[in-house]
Design a protein around this motif. Structure first.
Motif, PDB file in Angstrom:
ATOM      1  N   THR A  27       8.627  40.904  57.230  1.00  8.83           N
ATOM      2  CA  THR A  27       8.780  42.345  57.345  1.00  8.83           C
ATOM      3  C   THR A  27       8.075  43.018  56.179  1.00  8.83           C
ATOM      4  O   THR A  27       8.328  42.697  55.026  1.00  8.83           O
ATOM      5  CB  THR A  27      10.260  42.742  57.357  1.00  8.83           C
ATOM      6  OG1 THR A  27      10.915  42.125  58.468  1.00  8.83           O
ATOM      7  CG2 THR A  27      10.398  44.253  57.468  1.00  8.83           C
ATOM      8  N   PHE A  28       7.199  43.940  56.490  1.00  8.34           N
ATOM      9  CA  PHE A  28       6.447  44.654  55.462  1.00  8.34           C
ATOM     10  C   PHE A  28       7.099  46.001  55.175  1.00  8.34           C
ATOM     11  O   PHE A  28       7.613  46.661  56.076  1.00  8.34           O
ATOM     12  CB  PHE A  28       4.996  44.858  55.899  1.00  8.34           C
ATOM     13  CG  PHE A  28       4.249  43.589  56.152  1.00  8.34           C
ATOM     14  CD1 PHE A  28       3.688  42.886  55.095  1.00  8.34           C
ATOM     15  CD2 PHE A  28       4.098  43.090  57.433  1.00  8.34           C
ATOM     16  CE1 PHE A  28       2.997  41.703  55.315  1.00  8.34           C
ATOM     17  CE2 PHE A  28       3.408  41.920  57.670  1.00  8.34           C
ATOM     18  CZ  PHE A  28       2.854  41.218  56.604  1.00  8.34           C
ATOM     19  N   LEU A  29       7.058  46.395  53.918  1.00  6.60           N
ATOM     20  CA  LEU A  29       7.605  47.686  53.535  1.00  6.60           C
ATOM     21  C   LEU A  29       6.748  48.827  54.062  1.00  6.60           C
ATOM     22  O   LEU A  29       7.260  49.900  54.368  1.00  6.60           O
ATOM     23  CB  LEU A  29       7.744  47.784  52.014  1.00  6.60           C
ATOM     24  CG  LEU A  29       8.738  46.826  51.361  1.00  6.60           C
ATOM     25  CD1 LEU A  29       8.730  47.018  49.854  1.00  6.60           C
ATOM     26  CD2 LEU A  29      10.134  47.034  51.922  1.00  6.60           C
ATOM     27  N   SER A  30       5.471  48.579  54.148  1.00  2.00           N
ATOM     28  CA  SER A  30       4.558  49.602  54.619  1.00  2.00           C
ATOM     29  C   SER A  30       3.423  48.963  55.402  1.00  2.00           C
ATOM     30  O   SER A  30       2.711  48.103  54.892  1.00  2.00           O
ATOM     31  CB  SER A  30       3.993  50.404  53.446  1.00  2.00           C
ATOM     32  OG  SER A  30       3.108  51.405  53.888  1.00  2.00           O
ATOM     33  N   ILE A  31       3.272  49.389  56.625  1.00  3.89           N
ATOM     34  CA  ILE A  31       2.187  48.927  57.479  1.00  3.89           C
ATOM     35  C   ILE A  31       1.293  50.111  57.789  1.00  3.89           C
ATOM     36  O   ILE A  31       1.761  51.133  58.282  1.00  3.89           O
ATOM     37  CB  ILE A  31       2.722  48.306  58.777  1.00  3.89           C
ATOM     38  CG1 ILE A  31       3.624  47.111  58.457  1.00  3.89           C
ATOM     39  CG2 ILE A  31       1.568  47.884  59.686  1.00  3.89           C
ATOM     40  CD1 ILE A  31       4.274  46.480  59.675  1.00  3.89           C
ATOM     41  N   ASN A  32       0.033  49.978  57.495  1.00  8.54           N
ATOM     42  CA  ASN A  32      -0.889  51.084  57.686  1.00  8.54           C
ATOM     43  C   ASN A  32      -1.112  51.411  59.156  1.00  8.54           C
ATOM     44  O   ASN A  32      -1.120  52.572  59.548  1.00  8.54           O
ATOM     45  CB  ASN A  32      -2.223  50.787  56.999  1.00  8.54           C
ATOM     46  CG  ASN A  32      -2.094  50.651  55.502  1.00  8.54           C
ATOM     47  OD1 ASN A  32      -1.902  49.558  54.984  1.00  8.54           O
ATOM     48  ND2 ASN A  32      -2.181  51.778  54.800  1.00  8.54           N
ATOM     49  N   VAL A  33      -1.306  50.369  59.945  1.00  8.55           N
ATOM     50  CA  VAL A  33      -1.575  50.559  61.357  1.00  8.55           C
ATOM     51  C   VAL A  33      -0.948  49.427  62.154  1.00  8.55           C
ATOM     52  O   VAL A  33      -1.011  48.267  61.761  1.00  8.55           O
ATOM     53  CB  VAL A  33      -3.087  50.606  61.667  1.00  8.55           C
ATOM     54  CG1 VAL A  33      -3.312  50.896  63.151  1.00  8.55           C
ATOM     55  CG2 VAL A  33      -3.783  51.646  60.812  1.00  8.55           C
ATOM     56  N   MET A  34      -0.362  49.762  63.271  1.00 18.09           N
ATOM     57  CA  MET A  34       0.120  48.773  64.219  1.00 18.09           C
ATOM     58  C   MET A  34      -0.513  49.106  65.564  1.00 18.09           C
ATOM     59  O   MET A  34      -0.666  50.280  65.899  1.00 18.09           O
ATOM     60  CB  MET A  34       1.638  48.807  64.353  1.00 18.09           C
ATOM     61  CG  MET A  34       2.379  48.465  63.077  1.00 18.09           C
ATOM     62  SD  MET A  34       4.178  48.524  63.303  1.00 18.09           S
ATOM     63  CE  MET A  34       4.407  50.294  63.511  1.00 18.09           C
ATOM     64  N   GLY A 100      -2.479  47.273  54.061  1.00 17.83           N
ATOM     65  CA  GLY A 100      -3.538  47.479  53.095  1.00 17.83           C
ATOM     66  C   GLY A 100      -4.870  47.326  53.793  1.00 17.83           C
ATOM     67  O   GLY A 100      -5.166  48.020  54.774  1.00 17.83           O
ATOM     68  N   ILE A 101      -5.679  46.387  53.324  1.00 21.54           N
ATOM     69  CA  ILE A 101      -6.955  46.116  53.967  1.00 21.54           C
ATOM     70  C   ILE A 101      -6.939  44.797  54.728  1.00 21.54           C
ATOM     71  O   ILE A 101      -7.971  44.360  55.244  1.00 21.54           O
ATOM     72  CB  ILE A 101      -8.114  46.093  52.936  1.00 21.54           C
ATOM     73  CG1 ILE A 101      -7.896  44.980  51.907  1.00 21.54           C
ATOM     74  CG2 ILE A 101      -8.246  47.449  52.252  1.00 21.54           C
ATOM     75  CD1 ILE A 101      -9.076  44.764  50.978  1.00 21.54           C
ATOM     76  N   ARG A 102      -5.770  44.185  54.802  1.00 23.01           N
ATOM     77  CA  ARG A 102      -5.648  42.910  55.496  1.00 23.01           C
ATOM     78  C   ARG A 102      -5.085  43.108  56.899  1.00 23.01           C
ATOM     79  O   ARG A 102      -4.071  43.780  57.078  1.00 23.01           O
ATOM     80  CB  ARG A 102      -4.752  41.957  54.706  1.00 23.01           C
ATOM     81  CG  ARG A 102      -4.678  40.549  55.279  1.00 23.01           C
ATOM     82  CD  ARG A 102      -3.767  39.668  54.448  1.00 23.01           C
ATOM     83  NE  ARG A 102      -4.235  39.536  53.085  1.00 23.01           N
ATOM     84  CZ  ARG A 102      -5.164  38.671  52.694  1.00 23.01           C
ATOM     85  NH1 ARG A 102      -5.727  37.851  53.577  1.00 23.01           N
ATOM     86  NH2 ARG A 102      -5.531  38.618  51.425  1.00 23.01           N
ATOM     87  N   GLY A 103      -5.741  42.507  57.862  1.00 23.30           N
ATOM     88  CA  GLY A 103      -5.292  42.602  59.233  1.00 23.30           C
ATOM     89  C   GLY A 103      -4.707  41.295  59.728  1.00 23.30           C
ATOM     90  O   GLY A 103      -5.179  40.215  59.376  1.00 23.30           O
ATOM     91  N   TYR A 104      -3.675  41.400  60.547  1.00 27.93           N
ATOM     92  CA  TYR A 104      -3.029  40.233  61.120  1.00 27.93           C
ATOM     93  C   TYR A 104      -3.063  40.351  62.635  1.00 27.93           C
ATOM     94  O   TYR A 104      -2.837  41.425  63.193  1.00 27.93           O
ATOM     95  CB  TYR A 104      -1.583  40.115  60.639  1.00 27.93           C
ATOM     96  CG  TYR A 104      -1.447  39.969  59.141  1.00 27.93           C
ATOM     97  CD1 TYR A 104      -1.532  38.725  58.529  1.00 27.93           C
ATOM     98  CD2 TYR A 104      -1.246  41.083  58.343  1.00 27.93           C
ATOM     99  CE1 TYR A 104      -1.422  38.599  57.155  1.00 27.93           C
ATOM    100  CE2 TYR A 104      -1.134  40.962  56.962  1.00 27.93           C
ATOM    101  CZ  TYR A 104      -1.220  39.708  56.377  1.00 27.93           C
ATOM    102  OH  TYR A 104      -1.114  39.583  55.002  1.00 27.93           O
ATOM    103  N   TRP A 105      -3.339  39.236  63.282  1.00 31.35           N
ATOM    104  CA  TRP A 105      -3.448  39.199  64.735  1.00 31.35           C
ATOM    105  C   TRP A 105      -2.516  38.163  65.338  1.00 31.35           C
ATOM    106  O   TRP A 105      -2.282  37.100  64.765  1.00 31.35           O
ATOM    107  CB  TRP A 105      -4.872  38.867  65.163  1.00 31.35           C
ATOM    108  CG  TRP A 105      -5.866  39.943  64.854  1.00 31.35           C
ATOM    109  CD1 TRP A 105      -6.601  40.083  63.719  1.00 31.35           C
ATOM    110  CD2 TRP A 105      -6.234  41.023  65.712  1.00 31.35           C
ATOM    111  NE1 TRP A 105      -7.409  41.182  63.802  1.00 31.35           N
ATOM    112  CE2 TRP A 105      -7.208  41.783  65.021  1.00 31.35           C
ATOM    113  CE3 TRP A 105      -5.850  41.426  66.995  1.00 31.35           C
ATOM    114  CZ2 TRP A 105      -7.797  42.920  65.570  1.00 31.35           C
ATOM    115  CZ3 TRP A 105      -6.426  42.557  67.539  1.00 31.35           C
ATOM    116  CH2 TRP A 105      -7.390  43.288  66.833  1.00 31.35           C
ATOM    117  N   GLY A 106      -2.002  38.485  66.510  1.00 25.68           N
ATOM    118  CA  GLY A 106      -1.224  37.519  67.258  1.00 25.68           C
ATOM    119  C   GLY A 106      -2.150  36.581  68.000  1.00 25.68           C
ATOM    120  O   GLY A 106      -3.374  36.756  68.011  1.00 25.68           O
ATOM    121  N   GLN A 107      -1.580  35.575  68.627  1.00 31.50           N
ATOM    122  CA  GLN A 107      -2.374  34.582  69.346  1.00 31.50           C
ATOM    123  C   GLN A 107      -2.820  35.067  70.715  1.00 31.50           C
ATOM    124  O   GLN A 107      -3.701  34.470  71.335  1.00 31.50           O
ATOM    125  CB  GLN A 107      -1.580  33.279  69.498  1.00 31.50           C
ATOM    126  CG  GLN A 107      -0.572  33.266  70.645  1.00 31.50           C
ATOM    127  CD  GLN A 107       0.664  34.114  70.379  1.00 31.50           C
ATOM    128  OE1 GLN A 107       0.880  34.604  69.270  1.00 31.50           O
ATOM    129  NE2 GLN A 107       1.485  34.290  71.408  1.00 31.50           N
TER     130      GLN A 107
END
Length: 115
Positions: A27-34, A100-107
């Protein structure tokens, strides 16, 4: 390593509904974009919907009025409610979170809509 796990895809007839979910391992405290993206056969990945922090959700024109994005549990879970599905909605759907500037992707989860 943060992981996004998607579920809820499947086969549905045109006009039907599906709800996709995306669960984050942290869980992130702040997510820039979902957001949610999709990639159909032989096509490039395209935007379905995105929710920038502090801004209204933006939907692709072809899903407006049919798809709804939402979050639950301090943004650790994201949903995509899809209604009135069309054959052209057939694709692998991916969830995305930008911290931040890091993006995470699902499968990715397969959605197939039959006519």
């Amino acid at each position: 390593q943060v992981q996004l796990v998607e579920s809820g895809g499947g086969l549905v007839q045109a006009g039907g509904s599906l709800r996709l979910s995306c669960a984050a391992s942290a869980t992130f405290l702040s997510i820039n974009v979902m957001g949610w993206y999709r990639q159909g056969p032989g096509k490039e990945r395209e935007l379905v919907a995105r929710m920038p922090s502090g801004w209204r959700t933006i939907y692709a024109e072809y899903v407006k009025g049919r798809f709804t994005i939402s979050t639950y549990d301090a943004k650790s879970t994201m949903y995509l409610q899809m209604k009135n599905l069309k054959p052209e909605d057939t694709a692998v759907y991916y969830c995305n979170m930008v911290v931040g500037i890091r993006g995470y992707w699902g499968q990715g989860t397969q959605v197939t809509v039959s006519s």
